[in-house]
Design a protein around this motif. Structure first.
Motif: not given
Length: 57
Positions: A21-32
């Protein structure tokens, strides 16, 4: 999940669902974001637990 008798090798139990969950949240945050953050802002600390097996005295 497991009984105490099945644990032969001592190990570290990691919260895999929280890691994912943390990995996906970080990835999405960086992509945005339009700017990149430093590596220190990407560090996440999650709790782990020592699981004592028959290999630990």
């Amino acid at each position: 999940m497991y009984s105490r008798q099945q644990i032969f090798l001592s190990s570290i139990k990691q919260p895999t669902a929280e890691i994912a969950k943390s990995s996906v949240e970080k990835l999405l945050s960086q992509m945005n974001q339009k700017t990149t953050t430093t590596a220190s802002h990407n560090h996440v600390t999650l709790p782990v637990h020592f699981v004592k097996g028959m290999t630990t005295l």
